[in-house]
Every structure is written in C-alpha cells, then in structure tokens.
Design a protein around this motif. Structure first.
Motif, PDB file in Angstrom:
ATOM      1  N   ILE A 199       0.824  -1.207   0.000  1.00 25.45           N
ATOM      2  CA  ILE A 199       0.000   0.000   0.000  1.00 25.45           C
ATOM      3  C   ILE A 199       0.860   1.260   0.000  1.00 25.45           C
ATOM      4  O   ILE A 199       0.574   2.232  -0.705  1.00 25.45           O
ATOM      5  CB  ILE A 199      -0.952  -0.010   1.213  1.00 25.45           C
ATOM      6  CG1 ILE A 199      -2.045  -1.071   1.015  1.00 25.45           C
ATOM      7  CG2 ILE A 199      -1.569   1.364   1.424  1.00 25.45           C
ATOM      8  CD1 ILE A 199      -3.006  -1.167   2.167  1.00 25.45           C
ATOM      9  N   ASP A 202      -2.386   2.921  -8.977  1.00 22.60           N
ATOM     10  CA  ASP A 202      -3.459   1.926  -9.056  1.00 22.60           C
ATOM     11  C   ASP A 202      -3.133   0.797 -10.021  1.00 22.60           C
ATOM     12  O   ASP A 202      -3.558  -0.345  -9.823  1.00 22.60           O
ATOM     13  CB  ASP A 202      -4.775   2.587  -9.472  1.00 22.60           C
ATOM     14  CG  ASP A 202      -5.381   3.429  -8.357  1.00 22.60           C
ATOM     15  OD1 ASP A 202      -4.984   3.220  -7.188  1.00 22.60           O
ATOM     16  OD2 ASP A 202      -6.225   4.291  -8.647  1.00 22.60           O
ATOM     17  N   ARG A 210      -1.187  -1.977  -8.178  1.00 18.35           N
ATOM     18  CA  ARG A 210      -1.751  -2.461  -6.920  1.00 18.35           C
ATOM     19  C   ARG A 210      -1.649  -3.985  -6.850  1.00 18.35           C
ATOM     20  O   ARG A 210      -1.943  -4.681  -7.821  1.00 18.35           O
ATOM     21  CB  ARG A 210      -3.206  -2.028  -6.802  1.00 18.35           C
ATOM     22  CG  ARG A 210      -3.778  -2.200  -5.394  1.00 18.35           C
ATOM     23  CD  ARG A 210      -5.249  -1.860  -5.393  1.00 18.35           C
ATOM     24  NE  ARG A 210      -5.495  -0.496  -5.821  1.00 18.35           N
ATOM     25  CZ  ARG A 210      -5.507   0.547  -5.014  1.00 18.35           C
ATOM     26  NH1 ARG A 210      -5.280   0.361  -3.723  1.00 18.35           N
ATOM     27  NH2 ARG A 210      -5.759   1.745  -5.472  1.00 18.35           N
ATOM     28  N   SER A 224      -8.350  -5.179  -0.410  1.00 23.51           N
ATOM     29  CA  SER A 224      -8.631  -4.322   0.748  1.00 23.51           C
ATOM     30  C   SER A 224      -9.492  -3.120   0.386  1.00 23.51           C
ATOM     31  O   SER A 224     -10.145  -2.548   1.267  1.00 23.51           O
ATOM     32  CB  SER A 224      -7.315  -3.838   1.375  1.00 23.51           C
ATOM     33  OG  SER A 224      -6.642  -2.935   0.510  1.00 23.51           O
ATOM     34  N   VAL A 225      -9.526  -2.711  -0.890  1.00 24.90           N
ATOM     35  CA  VAL A 225     -10.333  -1.556  -1.284  1.00 24.90           C
ATOM     36  C   VAL A 225     -11.779  -1.944  -1.547  1.00 24.90           C
ATOM     37  O   VAL A 225     -12.615  -1.070  -1.765  1.00 24.90           O
ATOM     38  CB  VAL A 225      -9.765  -0.860  -2.535  1.00 24.90           C
ATOM     39  CG1 VAL A 225      -8.309  -0.497  -2.338  1.00 24.90           C
ATOM     40  CG2 VAL A 225      -9.941  -1.722  -3.774  1.00 24.90           C
ATOM     41  N   GLY A 257     -14.168  -0.239   0.867  1.00 21.00           N
ATOM     42  CA  GLY A 257     -14.432   1.175   0.636  1.00 21.00           C
ATOM     43  C   GLY A 257     -15.113   1.446  -0.691  1.00 21.00           C
ATOM     44  O   GLY A 257     -15.972   2.314  -0.806  1.00 21.00           O
ATOM     45  N   ARG A 258     -14.754   0.691  -1.732  1.00 17.60           N
ATOM     46  CA  ARG A 258     -15.282   0.950  -3.071  1.00 17.60           C
ATOM     47  C   ARG A 258     -16.636   0.308  -3.284  1.00 17.60           C
ATOM     48  O   ARG A 258     -17.439   0.776  -4.087  1.00 17.60           O
ATOM     49  CB  ARG A 258     -14.285   0.431  -4.103  1.00 17.60           C
ATOM     50  CG  ARG A 258     -14.643   0.757  -5.535  1.00 17.60           C
ATOM     51  CD  ARG A 258     -13.544   0.322  -6.481  1.00 17.60           C
ATOM     52  NE  ARG A 258     -12.307   1.049  -6.242  1.00 17.60           N
ATOM     53  CZ  ARG A 258     -11.170   0.810  -6.914  1.00 17.60           C
ATOM     54  NH1 ARG A 258     -11.127  -0.140  -7.833  1.00 17.60           N
ATOM     55  NH2 ARG A 258     -10.082   1.517  -6.642  1.00 17.60           N
TER      56      ARG A 258
END
Length: 271
Positions: free
Chosen positions: A210, A216, A219, A226-227, A230-231
């Motif tokens: 990270i 991006d 990644r 892990s996103v 949030g996404r």
C-alpha cells in the motif's frame, strides 16, 4: 488409548479447530448473500451464492492485481534466494574474519519489525524516485526475507559432510562450482522451504504494497482486495470471496511442495 495420550490428542484437535476457524468463517461468508450476512453472520449459509466470486473475477481488476503480486513474489524470492545462497555458503563453509559477527547481525535482523523501517525507506525512495516501482518494492521484500533465508541455509549447509567439500577441492573445484554442483542439489528441501515461506510472506503482505505501490495500475492482490470495503459499500461477503480466491495459489503451492517443506523445516535440527 492412555488418558494422557487422549488428552494430548484432544488439545491438538482443539488447536487445529481454532486455527481453522478464520478460514471456515471466510469461506462461509463468501457463500452468503449480503442480506443473509446481515442477520446471519456466524451461521452456515442457507443457500450457496456464487455471485461474489463472479464479481471478483470478472468485474474488478483481479487478474491485473494478481499479475502484480506474481511479479513481486517471483522477483523478491529469486533475488533473496540467490543472495542468501551466496551469503550462507560463505558463512558456513568459508573462513574469514568477522564470520560469526556477520551471522549474528544477520540473525538479529529477523527480530526487527518491518514497520520501523517504513518511514526512512519511504523518505529514501522518494528521493531516489523508486515509489510505485516494481524494482524498488522487490528490493524491500528481498531485504525483509533474506535474514531468515541466510539463517536457515547456513544451518543446513553446516550439516553437509565435510568430505564432499574436501574431495571437490582436491579435484580443483572452486567455491562457486562447489555451491552450484554440490551444495544446491543437496539443499533442495531447504531451498523449496524458503520458496514457500517467502512467497507466502510477500503474497500476503499489505502494508508495504500500500505504501510503496501507490499507482493503481501496480496495486497488488491483497491491496486491491482491501479496497473492496471502501469501493463496494462494505460488502463483507465480496471481500471474503476475494480472499478465498487469493488464498488458492498459495495453498496449491504449499500442497505441491509439502514433502520438501517438512524436510526443510527439519534441516539442521539433527546432525
């Protein structure tokens, strides 16, 4: 079965159960719908839902993330293995001043937590322009896994019969030839153990990926999964489905080299 033996087996089975609980929870959650997970977080899924696996594989950059992780794993493990073989051979079989101190310092580095090196490394990498680069991150991972590799290989190299080295030197073989033709073939279990252990470490790492791979397009798999929270509006079953798929390559790797892995863990324990 004797009572003390039955007690030992019971304790071991309980320990195995505790170790498997997170994996079982991950698999069960990945097979639940979002609605079912809301009111049934710990129970078995009432109906198997595979939509989350479809979303992970075909509606996210999953394969791009996996490709980035494979690049880091292969690069860092290969670099660390080469450096560790050379260093361990020198410590185990060559005589020079400071050999014991070098081995002690290398072993002591195993106790240094990676988190304490993040700030100075980030400052250094920012000045060198190595942030969000494969080569920079590979060097970090290789540096983190090399101390353990040197320790394990040094312990194993010291168990090899001295007569093999003496006979090779009498035939005119140099150190590099002895390492390549004699030591490495005999050290296959230890080397494969290192490949499995180090690959697991790099594959599962999150914090280094990270911080040092902020682009991006670079990644890694764990950072990408892990996103999801949030996404995709905290869809826990979707995240768990991604974790199940991400675990599969390492499980396959371990199963494929399980025999050598066990032998390598015992390397140097009995002389």
């Amino acid at each position: 079965m004797k009572p003390d033996r039955a007690l030992k087996h019971g304790v071991l089975l309980f320990a195995v159960f505790l170790a498997l609980v997170p994996s079982l929870f991950m698999i069960m959650t990945s097979l639940k719908s979002d609605e079912e997970y809301t009111y049934n977080k710990a129970g078995l899924p009432q109906a198997l839902v595979l939509d989350h696996f479809d979303n992970v594989l075909f509606h996210s950059p999953f394969f791009a993330w996996m490709g980035n992780s494979i690049i880091l794993v292969v690069g860092s493990v290969l670099l660390s293995t080469v450096v560790s073989c050379l260093g361990a051979y020198a410590i185990a079989r060559m005589k020079f001043n400071g050999r014991g101190l070098l081995f002690s310092v290398s072993t002591a580095l195993m106790a240094v937590p990676p988190v304490v090196m993040i700030v100075p490394l980030f400052v250094l990498y920012s000045q060198l322009g190595l942030i969000s680069t494969y080569q920079g991150t590979i060097i970090i991972y290789a540096g983190l896994i090399t101390p353990f590799s040197v320790y394990l290989l040094t312990t194993f190299f010291r168990t090899l019969p001295r007569e093999l080295f003496e006979a090779a030197r009498m035939d005119g073989a140099g150190d590099l030839l002895i390492l390549r033709r004699i030591v490495i073939p005999l050290s296959l279990p230890a080397l494969l153990t290192l490949v499995v252990v180090n690959a697991l470490y790099v594959w599962n790492d999150l914090i280094i990926a990270i911080i040092f791979l902020q682009d991006d397009s670079k990644r890694t798999l764990m950072a990408g999964i892990s996103v999801f929270q949030g996404r995709y509006d905290n869809q826990i079953p979707l995240t768990m489905a991604g974790m199940v798929i991400a675990s599969a390559p390492m499980i396959i790797l371990y199963i494929a080299f399980q025999k050598y892995f066990i032998q390598g863990l015992m390397a140097g324990s009995v002389k």
